[in-house]
Design a protein around this motif. Structure first.
Motif, short mmCIF file in Angstrom:
data_model
loop_
_atom_site.label_atom_id
_atom_site.label_comp_id
_atom_site.label_asym_id
_atom_site.label_seq_id
_atom_site.Cartn_x
_atom_site.Cartn_y
_atom_site.Cartn_z
N ARG A 27 48.39 38.54 44.24
CA ARG A 27 47.70 37.34 44.72
C ARG A 27 46.32 37.23 44.09
NH1 ARG A 27 46.21 37.05 50.72
NH2 ARG A 27 44.59 35.54 50.30
N LYS A 52 43.11 33.73 37.55
CA LYS A 52 43.43 32.82 36.44
C LYS A 52 42.94 31.39 36.69
CE LYS A 52 47.29 35.58 34.98
NZ LYS A 52 48.70 35.82 35.08
N GLN A 61 45.35 38.54 41.20
CA GLN A 61 45.51 38.23 39.78
C GLN A 61 45.81 36.75 39.57
OE1 GLN A 61 45.00 40.21 37.13
NE2 GLN A 61 44.44 41.92 38.45
N ALA A 62 46.61 36.17 40.46
CA ALA A 62 46.92 34.74 40.37
C ALA A 62 45.65 33.91 40.61
CB ALA A 62 48.00 34.36 41.36
#
Length: 163
Positions: free
Chosen positions: A35, A41, A37-38
């Motif tokens: 979560r 971005k 890492q998402a």
């Protein structure tokens, strides 16, 4: 003397350099880390401005990654985390800012500008298309007299199709 000056300048440059960021510490829970890492971005580095914090080597990006991980570990939702970042840094921190009155120009400005330019070009093209009337027989006769009376010499570079 020159060597001492170069060493002094290099030493000042090294002291002024930003220290490298502390290494990232991933969350122990794999789902929470995914979560995070998402989210990384979709968050813009406020220093680099063209990179997400996931890819940025800037210290502030590392700090933001740590902040996002802390907030995920504290149980905050993605929307709450984004809202907090927008509160701190403004809509610019998100790669996809929300559509609201303040960001209307950001979202629809390029489209509006393209439509305005297309409309302007269309109007200019319509105005420039003035229909020319055919010459009257009297005008044609006058042109023929002028051409016949003129001492025209042939263009040496002209092709047969130009005559």
């Amino acid at each position: 003397m020159k060597r001492a000056l170069l060493i002094a300048v290099a030493a000042v440059g090294l002291m002024a350099a930003e220290p490298p960021p502390a290494p990232d510490r991933p969350l122990p829970d794999a789902a929470q880390e995914a979560r995070a890492q998402a989210l990384f971005k979709g968050i813009r580095c406020v220093v680099c401005q063209h990179e997400a914090i996931a890819d940025s080597p800037a210290v502030i990006a590392a700090d933001l990654r740590g902040l996002v991980r802390e907030e995920i570990a504290a149980g905050r939702s993605d929307a709450e985390i984004k809202r907090d970042l927008v509160r701190r840094y403004g809509d610019f921190v998100l790669f996809k800012p929300p559509v609201r009155f303040g960001t209307w120009l950001l979202w629809f400005g390029p489209l509006g500008l393209m439509l305005a330019v297309a409309a302007g070009l269309s109007l200019a093209a319509r105005r420039s298309r003035a229909d020319t009337e055919a010459l009257s027989p009297d005008e044609e006769a006058r042109v023929a007299d002028i051409v016949a009376a003129a001492d025209l010499r042939p263009d040496p570079d002209a092709k047969p199709s130009d005559h």
